[in-house]
Design an enzyme around this catalytic site. Sequence first.
Site, PDB file in Angstrom:
ATOM      1  N   HIS A 114       0.850  -1.188   0.000  1.00  0.00           N
ATOM      2  CA  HIS A 114       0.000   0.000   0.000  1.00  0.00           C
ATOM      3  C   HIS A 114       0.887   1.240   0.000  1.00  0.00           C
ATOM      4  O   HIS A 114       1.864   1.324   0.746  1.00  0.00           O
ATOM      5  CB  HIS A 114      -0.897   0.004   1.247  1.00  0.00           C
ATOM      6  CG  HIS A 114      -1.680   1.271   1.433  1.00  0.00           C
ATOM      7  ND1 HIS A 114      -1.368   2.209   2.396  1.00  0.00           N
ATOM      8  CD2 HIS A 114      -2.754   1.763   0.772  1.00  0.00           C
ATOM      9  CE1 HIS A 114      -2.234   3.212   2.325  1.00  0.00           C
ATOM     10  NE2 HIS A 114      -3.081   2.967   1.352  1.00  0.00           N
ATOM     11  N   HIS A 129       1.689  11.139  -2.338  1.00  0.00           N
ATOM     12  CA  HIS A 129       0.437  10.980  -1.608  1.00  0.00           C
ATOM     13  C   HIS A 129      -0.260  12.335  -1.633  1.00  0.00           C
ATOM     14  O   HIS A 129       0.145  13.260  -0.924  1.00  0.00           O
ATOM     15  CB  HIS A 129       0.709  10.511  -0.183  1.00  0.00           C
ATOM     16  CG  HIS A 129      -0.486   9.908   0.476  1.00  0.00           C
ATOM     17  ND1 HIS A 129      -0.617   9.811   1.835  1.00  0.00           N
ATOM     18  CD2 HIS A 129      -1.601   9.353  -0.040  1.00  0.00           C
ATOM     19  CE1 HIS A 129      -1.763   9.237   2.137  1.00  0.00           C
ATOM     20  NE2 HIS A 129      -2.383   8.944   1.016  1.00  0.00           N
TER      21      HIS A 129
END
Length: 603
Positions: free
Chosen positions: A127, A173
């Site tokens: 992830h 991100h």
Amino acid sequence: MGSYRMCMCFTRKFRITEAEPPIDVKEAFAKYAEGGTHMTAEQLQRFLVEVQGDGKGDGGACVADAEKLLEQVLKSRHHISKFTRHTLTLDDFHHYLFNPDLNRPINDKVHHDMKAPLSNYFIYTGHNSYLTGNQLSSDCSDRPIIKALQRGVRAVELDIWPNSTKDDVNVLHGRTLTTPVELLKCLRSIKENAFSESPYPVIITLEDHLTPDLQAKVAKMITDTFGDMLFCPQCECLQEFPSPDDLKHKIIISTKPPKEYLKAKSKDTKNNSDEDEWGKEPSDLTADQEDEDKSDSDSSEYNDVDDQECRSEASDYKRLIAIHAGKPKGGLKEALKVEANKVRRLSLSEQSLEKATESHGTDVVRFTQKNVLRIYPKGTRFNSSNYKPLVGWMHGAQMVAFNMQNYPPVMLLLQGSCQVAFSDQKGYGRALWLMHGMFRSNGGCGYVKKPDFLMNVGPNDRVFDPREKLPVKKTLRVKVYMGDGWHLDFKQTHFDLYSPPDFYCRVGIAGVRADQIMKKTKTKEDNWTPVWGEEFKFPLTVPEIALLRVEVHEYDMSEKDDFAGQTCLPVSELKTGIRAVPLFDRKGEKLRSVRLLMRFDFV
């Protein structure tokens, strides 16, 4: 000999001695050496077959195998090139049993059927694979991607965003303080390292926040970087996934097809239903409620983009997508619908999975028999911690996505007007140890065949129900004989300033709720080579997905007990008999010398 200073006046000395073989080892040697002082290759072969179970099935131990093993033992123990003896003493025999390189606890070769569709396998999945640390302020880099691939991870995630000038693509991100890395650098590192540990396919899941012109640019980057390594399906949507065997040395792209963004955008303006919080958009959710399917999330970058332009610009990009992702807007029941002529990937957060399993558990299992389900950590896991993977696995979820970052502790981060506190934990914990354990299966190739019960359909279209109370299928008997190697890997005063360590061992099972348990041995005081000699029994209702947990700690009367090593082993892969079990540190890195001598039997 170790010396520990007790005060200014004197020191206390302890001799580090090699523990003698356990009684079971002595009795086995006496039996198979037929009362003699040396064991021949023929006698060793009998022990391998009758005690270690190495004669079962194809490739069972023969005399030639025993002769080769005997030579390896003598060479590793005596280091004499012209060694003429071709038999083992009791000490040689004990040395062999206590050597993890010669006497492994699980099979180290690929041995599962690799010709079934991808949906039939648990897949080693990362992830936010590009993050070096926490989810809000760490660097983005190709280094953690490389490390994950070298560990055997087969699915990596890249969040792709326009750069500051909107003419290139970065990985980061989004909407955080993470520093970006160029997409092209990540793609090249994936190409160079994808198959260093496993020949089976690497899946790249893209969280796409791009405009159509940048999607076209990404399509060219991917095509130019991977070339023939890229798996491009012949049809727009697969009816069944290919097998890992069919896809050896292939790169697979998985994301939401471009046209889906536009369709979702038009539907969202009409969807005012509050029936299912799972269906809300990210802006409607608080941090604690975040059920956003970030990999399949609807993008807002297309508000001013013409429909025809989108189709034209993104057609090359769409052709590269082998595993289509998407989240229908009709709630969980609709999302879990199995379509006859189409397979796809659905992503759920860990909270969404828990909701789904409470009310639609068998629907989740049925969905995963044909389609791919990806589970990802909830958005509030800022410190890159993880969740319990067994919930996903017992419902057939193939891609249980985990944070695998190594990062420094962060005490406080200011984000807008909110202060987000971090713990000082390193992000490595028991959940990640379970992930490592599961994917030690099948030779560590990153693909583990799901047990048959998760794929079978019974009378009246019944599938496996994890909530159903099941009878005990088999009982695992574990004996912990002894441990060694800490004095070689740790400083003399690492565990205790004033005396040798006081070790104890915790042994237990992670699995379905009925099987979960932890037990512990007595503490052995002042001994670098503890001898426990304790046996435990674990009744198992679902042994196929159970993991054996092993931890060693050093008892500390005044403070928290010290960590001294751990491992997780898939119960379905355990070799029976007396085995050497290597231990790993908190990060999952193998300790050089530390190992346990254990025995495994099924009764």
